[in-house]
Design an enzyme around this catalytic site. Structure first.
Site, PDB file in Angstrom:
ATOM      1  CG  HIS A 244      -1.524  -1.336   1.599  1.00 49.53           C
ATOM      2  ND1 HIS A 244      -2.624  -1.588   0.820  1.00 49.53           N
ATOM      3  CD2 HIS A 244      -1.487  -2.139   2.484  1.00 49.53           C
ATOM      4  CE1 HIS A 244      -3.149  -2.841   1.395  1.00 49.53           C
ATOM      5  NE2 HIS A 244      -2.382  -3.189   2.274  1.00 49.53           N
TER       6      HIS A 244
HETATM    7  C1  BDR Z   1      -2.399   0.701   5.535  1.00 47.62           C
HETATM    8  O1  BDR Z   1      -2.325  -0.026   7.097  1.00 47.62           O
HETATM    9  C2  BDR Z   1      -1.160  -0.441   7.468  1.00 47.62           C
HETATM   10  O2  BDR Z   1      -1.307  -1.578   8.000  1.00 47.62           O
HETATM   11  C3  BDR Z   1      -0.391  -0.316   6.365  1.00 47.62           C
HETATM   12  O3  BDR Z   1       1.005   0.207   6.534  1.00 47.62           O
HETATM   13  C4  BDR Z   1      -1.028   0.756   5.400  1.00 47.62           C
HETATM   14  O4  BDR Z   1      -0.570   2.129   5.523  1.00 47.62           O
HETATM   15  C5  BDR Z   1      -2.970  -0.300   4.612  1.00 47.62           C
HETATM   16  O5  BDR Z   1      -4.506  -0.336   4.966  1.00 47.62           O
END
Ligand code: BDR
Ligand code: CA
Length: 314
Positions: A244
């Site tokens: 992400h």
């Molecule tokens: C987001 O949630 C976190 O666990 C990850 O680092 C990312 O920023 C994804 O939903």
């Protein structure tokens, strides 16, 4: 001119890759990292951030520790810190003997944007508590920040609850404050987009074949993510994982990685099963001040190609 950027992180697996991407790419000037709770307690996310930067020889990038809890609601997070100075076991990096800066993250952010001589992009990859704290400290913060990229929110179902994405769920009040503040340019990189930018095991092999510290560590982290997704029941194609936060960073230099539309974002802040849900109104009815650039789609193959090239020094 290299693009100046500050990352607000809760490192974290994909945050670690986002940091390495920003810190190794020659087109970017990573000014600092600010940390916040989220994936771990803020003591641990700070330790992890320092260790990741050290791992790639970027001890020059300062780290500022921020919030250890949400603005208002504590949800069901464990705030205890058991950090002993070791990076999280999922990160293939060594202990850092560096300390974070003594200045609190929000103070640093406000001061830096007040005195900036060149534009600095703010990239928020974690719960938005530090950013909302800046808004409370400096009423003109929205005017000082030229653009902010946020990884968070979801249109078609969350990853923390059926309705909510992780970063927004952790501090819905902060997120609502940010989306209603009137920033000049917000780009929201949603879960819908990041789930279209999947990295596969074969991509990890390619990354690992380059011997840079960043590409080797990235390959190891993504392999772990893929294994975790394969074990979980999430509907992602087998043998792949989203990264992400790295997509959000990559999009700063390669905007075409995202397919964006304009819309208004409202966050559910009431205690309900939908708390943390982002309602994305693509018709922007009566909400011009809330209009943001929303990425609901991404160019997956191009992202993978960019990640591979960038981590070996673009
Ligand atoms: C987001 O949630 C976190 O666990 C990850 O680092 C990312 O920023 C994804 O939903
Ligand atoms: Ca994150």
């Amino acid at each position: 001119m290299r693009k100046k950027v500050i990352l607000d992180v809760d490192t974290g697996a994909d945050d670690a890759i986002a940091i390495m991407l920003a810190a190794t790419c020659r087109e970017m000037d990573l000014v600092a990292c600010t940390t916040v709770y989220g994936n771990r307690h803020v003591d641990q996310t700070t330790t992890n951030t320092l260790a990741v930067l050290d791992h790639i020889g970027r001890q020059d990038v300062p780290v500022f520790k921020g919030a250890d809890r949400p603005l208002v609601k504590t949800n069901n997070m464990d705030y205890a810190s058991d950090n002993d100075g070791a990076p999280s076991s999922n990160l293939p990096v060594k202990w850092s003997h560096r300390q974070e800066d003594r200045q609190p993250a929000a103070d640093f952010l406000v001061e830096t944007f007040r005195t900036a001589k060149e534009p600095i992009s703010l990239v928020a990859l974690a719960p938005l508590t530090n950013i909302a704290t800046c808004l409370a400290m400096e009423p003109k913060f929205t005017e000082l920040v030229p653009d902010i990229v946020i990884m968070g929110g979801a249109h078609n179902g969350g990853n923390m609850t059926p309705a909510a994405e992780f970063n927004i769920w952790h501090d819905p009040d902060a997120a609502e404050a940010v989306f209603s503040a009137g920033f000049k340019t917000i780009t929201l990189v949603t879960l819908d987009a990041t789930h279209q930018a999947l990295v596969a095991r074969a991509d990890c092999d390619r990354l690992a074949s380059s011997k840079t510290a960043a590409s080797q560590a990235t390959a190891a982290i993504i392999r772990q993510l893929i294994n975790a997704y394969d074990r979980s029941e999430e509907q992602i194609s087998t043998g792949t994982a989203p990264v992400h936060d790295a997509l959000a960073v990559a999009s700063l230099l390669r905007p075409n990685l995202l397919r964006k539309c304009q819309g208004a974002v409202n966050v559910e802040t009431l205690a309900s099963p939908n708390i943390g849900q982002t309602t994305i109104d693509l018709k922007c009815k009566g909400a011009a001040a809330r209009t943001v650039e929303i990425a609901l789609n991404a160019d997956g193959p191009e992202f993978v190609r960019y990640l591979t090239v960038a981590l070996t020094g673009c």
